[in-house]
Scaffold this active site. Sequence first.
Site, PDB file in Angstrom:
ATOM      1  N   GLU A 151      35.140  31.758 -15.287  1.00  0.00           N
ATOM      2  CA  GLU A 151      33.979  32.708 -15.266  1.00  0.00           C
ATOM      3  C   GLU A 151      32.950  31.969 -14.203  1.00  0.00           C
ATOM      4  OE1 GLU A 151      32.023  32.398 -19.135  1.00  0.00           O
ATOM      5  OE2 GLU A 151      33.664  33.327 -20.068  1.00  0.00           O
ATOM      6  N   HIS A 237      38.073  39.756 -24.223  1.00  0.00           N
ATOM      7  CA  HIS A 237      37.535  40.115 -25.358  1.00  0.00           C
ATOM      8  C   HIS A 237      37.064  41.472 -25.299  1.00  0.00           C
ATOM      9  CE1 HIS A 237      37.441  35.887 -26.318  1.00  0.00           C
ATOM     10  NE2 HIS A 237      36.861  35.573 -24.917  1.00  0.00           N
ATOM     11  N   ASP A 268      40.662  39.102 -28.316  1.00  0.00           N
ATOM     12  CA  ASP A 268      40.371  39.784 -29.545  1.00  0.00           C
ATOM     13  C   ASP A 268      39.747  40.939 -29.471  1.00  0.00           C
ATOM     14  OD1 ASP A 268      37.887  39.065 -28.424  1.00  0.00           O
ATOM     15  OD2 ASP A 268      37.733  37.010 -29.868  1.00  0.00           O
TER      16      ASP A 268
HETATM   17  C1  XIL Z   1      33.825  29.841 -26.950  1.00  0.00           C
HETATM   18  C2  XIL Z   1      34.459  29.261 -28.467  1.00  0.00           C
HETATM   19  O1  XIL Z   1      35.229  30.125 -29.251  1.00  0.00           O
HETATM   20  C3  XIL Z   1      33.306  29.060 -29.371  1.00  0.00           C
HETATM   21  O2  XIL Z   1      33.813  28.192 -30.438  1.00  0.00           O
HETATM   22  C4  XIL Z   1      32.160  28.292 -28.708  1.00  0.00           C
HETATM   23  O3  XIL Z   1      31.195  27.993 -29.761  1.00  0.00           O
HETATM   24  C5  XIL Z   1      31.627  28.939 -27.724  1.00  0.00           C
HETATM   25  O4  XIL Z   1      32.898  29.341 -26.629  1.00  0.00           O
HETATM   26  N1  XIL Z   1      34.972  32.485 -22.713  1.00  0.00           N
HETATM   27  C6  XIL Z   1      35.566  31.224 -22.841  1.00  0.00           C
HETATM   28  C7  XIL Z   1      35.732  30.424 -24.185  1.00  0.00           C
HETATM   29  O5  XIL Z   1      36.158  31.099 -21.919  1.00  0.00           O
HETATM   30  O6  XIL Z   1      35.667  29.162 -23.907  1.00  0.00           O
HETATM   31  C8  XIL Z   1      34.502  30.845 -25.197  1.00  0.00           C
HETATM   32  O7  XIL Z   1      34.812  30.333 -26.411  1.00  0.00           O
HETATM   33  C9  XIL Z   1      34.548  32.248 -25.595  1.00  0.00           C
HETATM   34  C10 XIL Z   1      34.235  33.000 -24.203  1.00  0.00           C
END
Ligand code: XIL
Length: 355
Positions: A151, A237, A268
């Site tokens: 990111e 996501h 997801d």
């Molecule tokens: C999220 C995890 O799923 C959670 O358990 C944590 O509290 C926060 O991070 N993008 C990413 C992941 O690259 O590392 C993130 O994971 C979700 C968004």
Amino acid sequence: MKCRAFVLATAALCLGFGDGVREQSLRDAAQRSGMLIGTAVRPARLSEAAYASTLAREFNMLEPEDVLKWEVVHPEQQSFDFSQGDQIIDFAARHGMKVRGHTLVWHQQNPKWLTEGKYTSGELAQILEKHIKTVVGHYRGKIFAWDVVNEAFDELQLGKLRSTIWRDQPGIGLAGDGTSYIERCFRWAHEADPQALLFYNEAGAEVVNPKSDAIYAMVRDFRQRGIPIDGVGFQMHIENLRADVASISANIKRFTALGVQVHITEMDVALPVDPSGNPRPEDLQRQADIYREVATACLSHRGCTAIQTWGFTDKYSWIGSHSKQTQGAALPFDRNYGAKPAYAALRDAMATGRR
Ligand code: XIL
């Protein structure tokens, strides 16, 4: 669905087993199509029998959801804690699964000693180099692919690099020089494990848009100059049941044409849920369609080699807390490890394979 070998369409999804037949798992289907099917894992849950057995049965790859992030793996400046990461590696080894590493350079989930430490750029460069080389070195030969940088592009100023501790606050000394700081991270990771596949991972760049355009330009430049980058991860996501699959496919096509692999890394599909966490039944089918369409888009490009979901059971998913419990039910298995329509859709797409 019951598995009946005499129904032709279903027979393709069944494996003979002595006198009986058993349903083909998602893992079996992926394996036959030469695909990796992965999921994010929380090691604290591995002691739950249903969690562990579903994980081993349905996936051939896994990725630590949080335990290789700085705040867990590097809790003090002078000490690393690999205990939870190692549990995941052990589980994977026992069940013949590959492991993706996540993530070496990010602006979130960093420890206070780092974010509040007031280091100079020179000191930060040393800290980052040591971190990358220590973590990648510890898992050399065990983690086959790493999200090196996560990111790095901005959410609001699309196409621009995000302002972070690593880039320009104060950064590692390359603030005025575009993506050079990212390049440096890939070089360090490559020195620590020349065999590992190195990925750039991003959110909101699944479709063709200004953010993915900027990443495309970076990856093309890196490839042209021989910087060791092997792949791009698209998180996937999905919110509001909206996925522009034609654009996702066009995007995968242009990236793979650069000679890098694409992994879908954190899929997801969040659904609106009532206060008890239940989605509307009709949304489950729409969710399944999205899983199927995205998987099919990936499978239609040879360079798209892995699909990973961000967790697998709705019992443990980041979507609830992330959305203040208004969204949930985002994964292929329900809270009791029952397969949802999304599971069947994903498995059907994998069983159909590449076309
Ligand atoms: C999220 C995890 O799923 C959670 O358990 C944590 O509290 C926060 O991070 N993008 C990413 C992941 O690259 O590392 C993130 O994971 C979700 C968004």
